[in-house]
Write a protein that holds these residues in place. Structure first.
Motif, PDB file in Angstrom:
ATOM      1  N   VAL A  85      40.787  40.679  37.137  1.00  0.00           N
ATOM      2  CA  VAL A  85      39.852  41.712  36.662  1.00  0.00           C
ATOM      3  C   VAL A  85      39.046  41.182  35.481  1.00  0.00           C
ATOM      4  O   VAL A  85      37.825  41.366  35.417  1.00  0.00           O
ATOM      5  CB  VAL A  85      40.606  43.014  36.301  1.00  0.00           C
ATOM      6  N   LEU A  86      39.696  40.495  34.552  1.00  0.00           N
ATOM      7  CA  LEU A  86      38.971  39.982  33.390  1.00  0.00           C
ATOM      8  C   LEU A  86      38.037  38.838  33.763  1.00  0.00           C
ATOM      9  O   LEU A  86      36.965  38.691  33.160  1.00  0.00           O
ATOM     10  CB  LEU A  86      39.952  39.577  32.293  1.00  0.00           C
ATOM     11  N   ASP A  87      38.397  38.031  34.757  1.00  0.00           N
ATOM     12  CA  ASP A  87      37.466  37.020  35.258  1.00  0.00           C
ATOM     13  C   ASP A  87      36.225  37.690  35.835  1.00  0.00           C
ATOM     14  O   ASP A  87      35.101  37.228  35.623  1.00  0.00           O
ATOM     15  CB  ASP A  87      38.120  36.131  36.318  1.00  0.00           C
ATOM     16  N   LEU A  88      36.416  38.781  36.573  1.00  0.00           N
ATOM     17  CA  LEU A  88      35.284  39.540  37.115  1.00  0.00           C
ATOM     18  C   LEU A  88      34.418  40.071  35.980  1.00  0.00           C
ATOM     19  O   LEU A  88      33.189  39.934  36.002  1.00  0.00           O
ATOM     20  CB  LEU A  88      35.781  40.697  37.977  1.00  0.00           C
ATOM     21  N   VAL A  89      35.037  40.666  34.977  1.00  0.00           N
ATOM     22  CA  VAL A  89      34.298  41.193  33.833  1.00  0.00           C
ATOM     23  C   VAL A  89      33.536  40.068  33.138  1.00  0.00           C
ATOM     24  O   VAL A  89      32.372  40.227  32.745  1.00  0.00           O
ATOM     25  CB  VAL A  89      35.251  41.925  32.858  1.00  0.00           C
ATOM     26  N   ASP A  90      34.165  38.905  33.024  1.00  0.00           N
ATOM     27  CA  ASP A  90      33.510  37.757  32.406  1.00  0.00           C
ATOM     28  C   ASP A  90      32.300  37.317  33.227  1.00  0.00           C
ATOM     29  O   ASP A  90      31.244  37.000  32.676  1.00  0.00           O
ATOM     30  CB  ASP A  90      34.518  36.616  32.260  1.00  0.00           C
ATOM     31  N   ASP A  91      32.422  37.318  34.550  1.00  0.00           N
ATOM     32  CA  ASP A  91      31.284  36.989  35.427  1.00  0.00           C
ATOM     33  C   ASP A  91      30.138  37.971  35.218  1.00  0.00           C
ATOM     34  O   ASP A  91      28.967  37.584  35.170  1.00  0.00           O
ATOM     35  CB  ASP A  91      31.690  36.997  36.899  1.00  0.00           C
ATOM     36  N   LEU A  92      30.471  39.254  35.095  1.00  0.00           N
ATOM     37  CA  LEU A  92      29.445  40.273  34.878  1.00  0.00           C
ATOM     38  C   LEU A  92      28.751  40.051  33.538  1.00  0.00           C
ATOM     39  O   LEU A  92      27.526  40.154  33.433  1.00  0.00           O
ATOM     40  CB  LEU A  92      30.062  41.671  34.927  1.00  0.00           C
ATOM     41  N   ARG A  93      29.539  39.721  32.530  1.00  0.00           N
ATOM     42  CA  ARG A  93      28.978  39.448  31.205  1.00  0.00           C
ATOM     43  C   ARG A  93      28.029  38.253  31.270  1.00  0.00           C
ATOM     44  O   ARG A  93      26.933  38.291  30.720  1.00  0.00           O
ATOM     45  CB  ARG A  93      30.112  39.194  30.209  1.00  0.00           C
ATOM     46  N   GLU A  94      28.450  37.222  31.968  1.00  0.00           N
ATOM     47  CA  GLU A  94      27.609  36.025  32.080  1.00  0.00           C
ATOM     48  C   GLU A  94      26.328  36.289  32.868  1.00  0.00           C
ATOM     49  O   GLU A  94      25.340  35.587  32.693  1.00  0.00           O
ATOM     50  CB  GLU A  94      28.398  34.877  32.709  1.00  0.00           C
ATOM     51  N   SER A  95      26.332  37.325  33.717  1.00  0.00           N
ATOM     52  CA  SER A  95      25.122  37.656  34.476  1.00  0.00           C
ATOM     53  C   SER A  95      24.211  38.614  33.705  1.00  0.00           C
ATOM     54  O   SER A  95      23.225  39.094  34.243  1.00  0.00           O
ATOM     55  CB  SER A  95      25.490  38.242  35.841  1.00  0.00           C
ATOM     56  N   GLY A  96      24.543  38.896  32.444  1.00  0.00           N
ATOM     57  CA  GLY A  96      23.654  39.691  31.609  1.00  0.00           C
ATOM     58  C   GLY A  96      24.139  41.081  31.273  1.00  0.00           C
ATOM     59  O   GLY A  96      23.483  41.815  30.535  1.00  0.00           O
ATOM     60  N   CYS A  97      25.268  41.487  31.793  1.00  0.00           N
ATOM     61  CA  CYS A  97      25.817  42.813  31.505  1.00  0.00           C
ATOM     62  C   CYS A  97      26.517  42.763  30.145  1.00  0.00           C
ATOM     63  O   CYS A  97      27.261  41.827  29.850  1.00  0.00           O
ATOM     64  CB  CYS A  97      26.806  43.192  32.599  1.00  0.00           C
ATOM     65  N   THR A  98      26.276  43.757  29.315  1.00  0.00           N
ATOM     66  CA  THR A  98      26.995  43.879  28.050  1.00  0.00           C
ATOM     67  C   THR A  98      28.302  44.603  28.331  1.00  0.00           C
ATOM     68  O   THR A  98      28.305  45.660  28.956  1.00  0.00           O
ATOM     69  CB  THR A  98      26.170  44.672  27.027  1.00  0.00           C
ATOM     70  N   VAL A  99      29.401  44.026  27.887  1.00  0.00           N
ATOM     71  CA  VAL A  99      30.721  44.600  28.142  1.00  0.00           C
ATOM     72  C   VAL A  99      31.397  44.896  26.811  1.00  0.00           C
ATOM     73  O   VAL A  99      31.496  44.017  25.950  1.00  0.00           O
ATOM     74  CB  VAL A  99      31.606  43.649  28.970  1.00  0.00           C
ATOM     75  N   VAL A 100      31.831  46.138  26.662  1.00  0.00           N
ATOM     76  CA  VAL A 100      32.634  46.545  25.515  1.00  0.00           C
ATOM     77  C   VAL A 100      33.947  47.041  26.087  1.00  0.00           C
ATOM     78  O   VAL A 100      33.951  47.923  26.955  1.00  0.00           O
ATOM     79  CB  VAL A 100      31.950  47.669  24.705  1.00  0.00           C
ATOM     80  N   MET A 101      35.054  46.454  25.647  1.00  0.00           N
ATOM     81  CA  MET A 101      36.337  46.891  26.199  1.00  0.00           C
ATOM     82  C   MET A 101      37.414  46.912  25.137  1.00  0.00           C
ATOM     83  O   MET A 101      37.352  46.192  24.151  1.00  0.00           O
ATOM     84  CB  MET A 101      36.757  46.026  27.383  1.00  0.00           C
ATOM     85  N   VAL A 102      38.364  47.780  25.383  1.00  0.00           N
ATOM     86  CA  VAL A 102      39.552  47.878  24.553  1.00  0.00           C
ATOM     87  C   VAL A 102      40.661  47.152  25.300  1.00  0.00           C
ATOM     88  O   VAL A 102      40.917  47.439  26.463  1.00  0.00           O
ATOM     89  CB  VAL A 102      39.958  49.355  24.326  1.00  0.00           C
ATOM     90  N   LEU A 103      41.271  46.185  24.624  1.00  0.00           N
ATOM     91  CA  LEU A 103      42.417  45.463  25.174  1.00  0.00           C
ATOM     92  C   LEU A 103      43.490  45.400  24.099  1.00  0.00           C
ATOM     93  O   LEU A 103      43.199  45.020  22.970  1.00  0.00           O
ATOM     94  CB  LEU A 103      42.038  44.027  25.561  1.00  0.00           C
ATOM     95  N   HIS A 104      44.706  45.770  24.467  1.00  0.00           N
ATOM     96  CA  HIS A 104      45.800  45.659  23.517  1.00  0.00           C
ATOM     97  C   HIS A 104      46.588  44.373  23.707  1.00  0.00           C
ATOM     98  O   HIS A 104      47.393  44.023  22.849  1.00  0.00           O
ATOM     99  CB  HIS A 104      46.720  46.877  23.615  1.00  0.00           C
TER     100      HIS A 104
END
Length: 171
Positions: A85-104
C-alpha cells in the motif's frame, strides 16, 4: 467492487451530467493504477485488507483529486501488504499527487515520507525530512521510547531500533 470505486465519480455528476464513458475510463484507470482491475467483479467483503485499502485509494483517485489524505492506511495489514500500500502511495506521490498521511509505525513513516511532523499532546515537536528529525532524544521526548537511531542500510533514512521494554517517564 468496481461500483464502489465508481462512487468516487459522484462529485462530477449532476442532473445535467450523468454517468458517461469518460467516467468509466477514469474508474478503469484508477483500478489499473492501484492494481485491482482483476478484482472489479468481486464483492468488497471478499477482499483481503491490502486489497480493500487499494480499493479505497482507487475510489479516491476516481474523484480526480490531486490531494490524498490518509489516516493510518496500513492499520490491520501485515507488513507485506502495508509495504504494498505504501509503495502504491509513493508511486502516486511521484506522479504528482500530494499525499498527507498519519502513520504510527515510525519506521514506515521515515521510509515513505519526505516531510515528517512529530507531535505530542497536540503540539508540534519537530518537522522536516526524516533524517533531520528522527533522533533518540526526540523519540524519548515524543513517545517515551528508548531507542537507537541508525542509518537505514537501503536508503538515506534513519532506522529506529527500540531498546528494552521500559518506557521513559514523560514529564
Amino acid at each position: 467492487m468496481a461500483d464502489l470505486v465508481a462512487r468516487g465519480r459522484h462529485p462530477h455528476q449532476s442532473w445535467l451530467r450523468q454517468w458517461s464513458s469518460d467516467d468509466a475510463g477514469v474508474v478503469a484507470r484508477a483500478l489499473a493504477m492501484t492494481g485491482v482491475s482483476d478484482l472489479a467483479d468481486r464483492a468488497v467483503d471478499t477482499l483481503s485488507g491490502g486489497q480493500r485499502q487499494r480499493v479505497w485509494i482507487s475510489m479516491t483517485l476516481a474523484q480526480g483529486t490531486d490531494l490524498l489524505l490518509l489516516d493510518e492506511p496500513t492499520t490491520y495489514l501485515d507488513l507485506a501488504h502495508a509495504v504494498d500500500v505504501l509503495d502504491l502511495v509513493d508511486d502516486l506521490r511521484e506522479s504528482g499527487c500530494t499525499v498527507v498521511m498519519v502513520l504510527h509505525d515510525l519506521n514506515l513513516a521515515t521510509r515513505y515520507s519526505d516531510n515528517l511532523v512529530v507531535m505530542r499532546e497536540g503540539s508540534i515537536l519537530a518537522q522536516g525530512h526524516p533524517r533531520d528529525v528522527i533522533t533518540a532524544e526526540l523519540l524519548r521526548e515524543a513517545f517515551g521510547l528508548r531507542a537507537m537511531v541508525i542509518d537505514d542500510p537501503v536508503g538515506d533514512r534513519p532506522l529506529i531500533v527500540p531498546i528494552g521494554r521500559t518506557h521513559v517517564q514523560l514529564t
